[in-house]
Structures are given as structure tokens and as C-alpha cells.
Design an enzyme around this catalytic site. Structure first.
Site, PDB file in Angstrom:
ATOM      1  N   GLU A  72      -3.680   0.974  -6.286  1.00 46.73           N
ATOM      2  CA  GLU A  72      -2.857  -0.016  -6.778  1.00 46.73           C
ATOM      3  C   GLU A  72      -2.763  -0.004  -8.387  1.00 46.73           C
ATOM      4  O   GLU A  72      -3.726   0.479  -8.936  1.00 46.73           O
ATOM      5  CB  GLU A  72      -3.340  -1.306  -6.356  1.00 46.73           C
ATOM      6  CG  GLU A  72      -2.258  -2.459  -6.186  1.00 46.73           C
ATOM      7  CD  GLU A  72      -1.041  -1.996  -5.358  1.00 46.73           C
ATOM      8  OE1 GLU A  72      -0.080  -1.396  -5.996  1.00 46.73           O
ATOM      9  OE2 GLU A  72      -1.211  -2.107  -4.100  1.00 46.73           O
ATOM     10  N   CYS A  86       0.842  -1.192  -0.033  1.00 45.76           N
ATOM     11  CA  CYS A  86      -0.046  -0.010  -0.179  1.00 45.76           C
ATOM     12  C   CYS A  86       0.786   1.157  -0.183  1.00 45.76           C
ATOM     13  O   CYS A  86       1.428   1.662   0.982  1.00 45.76           O
ATOM     14  CB  CYS A  86      -0.788  -0.108   1.100  1.00 45.76           C
ATOM     15  SG  CYS A  86      -2.017   1.358   1.569  1.00 45.76           S
TER      16      CYS A  86
END
Length: 241
Positions: A115, A2
Site C-alpha cells: 500500500e 488491494c
């Protein structure tokens, strides 16, 4: 992993509902928060944590932290390797993270995270988020670091730093990336940040297991380049124009 996420002003209601309901400090003023839709490592991030002194009950608060954990024993702010994420499989045994696993755990709120799906040389950004208007509660670790550049009695000497735990991704997100943040259901937030709970690998494993249902329910939308800042960054491409 992340490495980029978003958090808007919905965190203000979270402060009222969750933070201020747990061991309010008479002189506590929540840390100021500036909404951002493009939060990157080393930026300031919002963290919810609890501290305990002596026989007094734990006190819960919302703070802002430097996103990249710096262990208390480090002599330098800039480390040789990135620490904005910590692998849940190994954090309990790593000198960098172990002390924080034991008693310095935090919830890091977010609207969602970005992402990039890589196919060949093409990277496509996605915004991964819960359905509706919910906020994610990502499992984090924190540490206080004393900057040697400041005098020992200077209050600016102490820097709150934090990292986000990650785990193997769930099947529904596997086509985008092989890791995802550990995201806790709301009913486990209090237990996770409780400083009287001694953290170990078993606690991390429990957090990962609890995260599976949350992660499996996330939605993902293709977005444009994640540059600059503003709510338009999380707008699905299909809605542009």
C-alpha cells in the site's frame, strides 16, 4: 484497496495442509504456481475454492485465476471499470458480484500486500504482512467467463476470474490507506468457501468482523519502489545495504 501483493512458494505447503485435506479429487493436480513478489491486477493469482456437483461432497482445490472478476454475462474481457477489488459493503447487491457472493467464494493466499501512503505529492510504499512466517487468507469471489473468441467445445474458452473483497481499514493501518483487504482467520476458511452456504450481506458482514483481529495484528514496513520482481521488493529499507 488491494492492488498489489506477494506470494512465494510457501503456498505449496498450504496446498498440502489445507487444500488436499478437503475433498480430494482422485485425478486432481494442483495448478502450477510461479512465486511472485509483485502481483498486479490481470496477473494470474492463486485461489482456493470448493465446487459441488449433485449429491457428491464438495471438492476443494487450488487454481490460478485472472485477477479481475469478469461476470459470466459479460461479452467482453476488458470491462469499463476495475474489478480486481469488490467493496464488502455493496458486493451482495451489485449485479457484477452478487452471483459470486451467493456460492462462488474463494480464499486468495498472500505473504502480504503493498500500500502507498500519500502525503502531498509523495507516495511511500509499505509492505503489510502478518508476523512471522504466516500466510494471509484474503476473502475473494470468483466467476467463470466464457471467451466468445473460442469455439464452444474448446477447453481454453473458460477463464477463471477473481476479485478481492475490501473493507474500511483498521485503526493501526489508517495512516497508510483507508481500505484494506478482508482477511479471514484460518478457522473460517472452510466456512467461507463452502458452496452449500448461501452467501448474502450478512455473511460478508461476518467476514469483515472476523477480519478485524487479523488486520489489527499485521505489521508494516517501508520498502523501496515496487518495480520488477523478486524477494528484495519486500525487504525493509532499513535492511538495505
Amino acid at each position: 484497496m488491494c492492488g498489489r501483493f506477494a506470494l512465494d512458494d510457501k503456498v505449496n505447503q498450504l496446498i498440502t495442509d489445507f487444500v488436499m485435506s478437503g475433498g480430494r479429487l482422485d485425478d486432481y493436480v494442483p495448478a502450477s504456481w510461479v512465486p511472485s513478489w509483485n502481483i498486479s491486477p490481470t496477473d494470474r493469482i492463486g485461489v482456493i475454492l470448493e465446487t459441488k456437483k449433485g449429491d457428491a461432497p464438495p471438492q476443494r482445490r487450488f487454481e490460478t485465476a485472472y485477477w479481475s472478476l469478469i461476470p459470466s454475462w459479460s461479452k467482453e474481457k476488458k470491462l469499463k471499470f476495475p474489478t480486481f477489488n469488490a467493496r464488502a459493503e455493496t458486493a451482495a447487491e451489485k449485479a457484477m458480484f452478487k452471483p459470486s457472493v451467493v456460492s462462488k467464494r474463494a480464499i486468495i493466499p498472500a505473504n502480504g500486500y503493498y500500500e502507498w501512503q500519500t502525503v502531498g505529492k509523495t507516495k511511500t510504499p509499505y509492505f503489510i504482512h502478518p508476523p512471522g512466517d504466516e500466510l494471509l487468507g484474503m476473502a475473494g469471489l470468483y466467476s467463470w467467463w466464457a471467451d466468445p473468441a473460442y469455439d464452444k467445445d474448446d477447453p481454453d474458452r473458460w477463464l477463471l476470474t477473481a476479485t478481492i473483497l475490501t473493507a474500511d481499514t483498521v485503526q493501526t493501518l489508517a495512516d497508510i490507506h483507508d481500505r484494506n483487504p478482508v482477511m479471514l482467520p484460518r478457522e473460517l476458511w472452510e466456512h467461507w468457501i463452502d458452496p452449500t452456504v448461501v452467501g448474502d450481506q450478512r455473511l460478508l458482514d461476518e467476514a469483515v468482523a472476523a477480519s478485524l483481529e487479523v488486520a489489527s495484528g499485521l505489521e508494516f514496513t517501508r520498502v523501496g519502489p515496487v518495480k520488477g520482481d523478486g524477494p528484495e521488493l519486500i525487504r525493509p529499507l532499513e535492511q538495505e545495504g
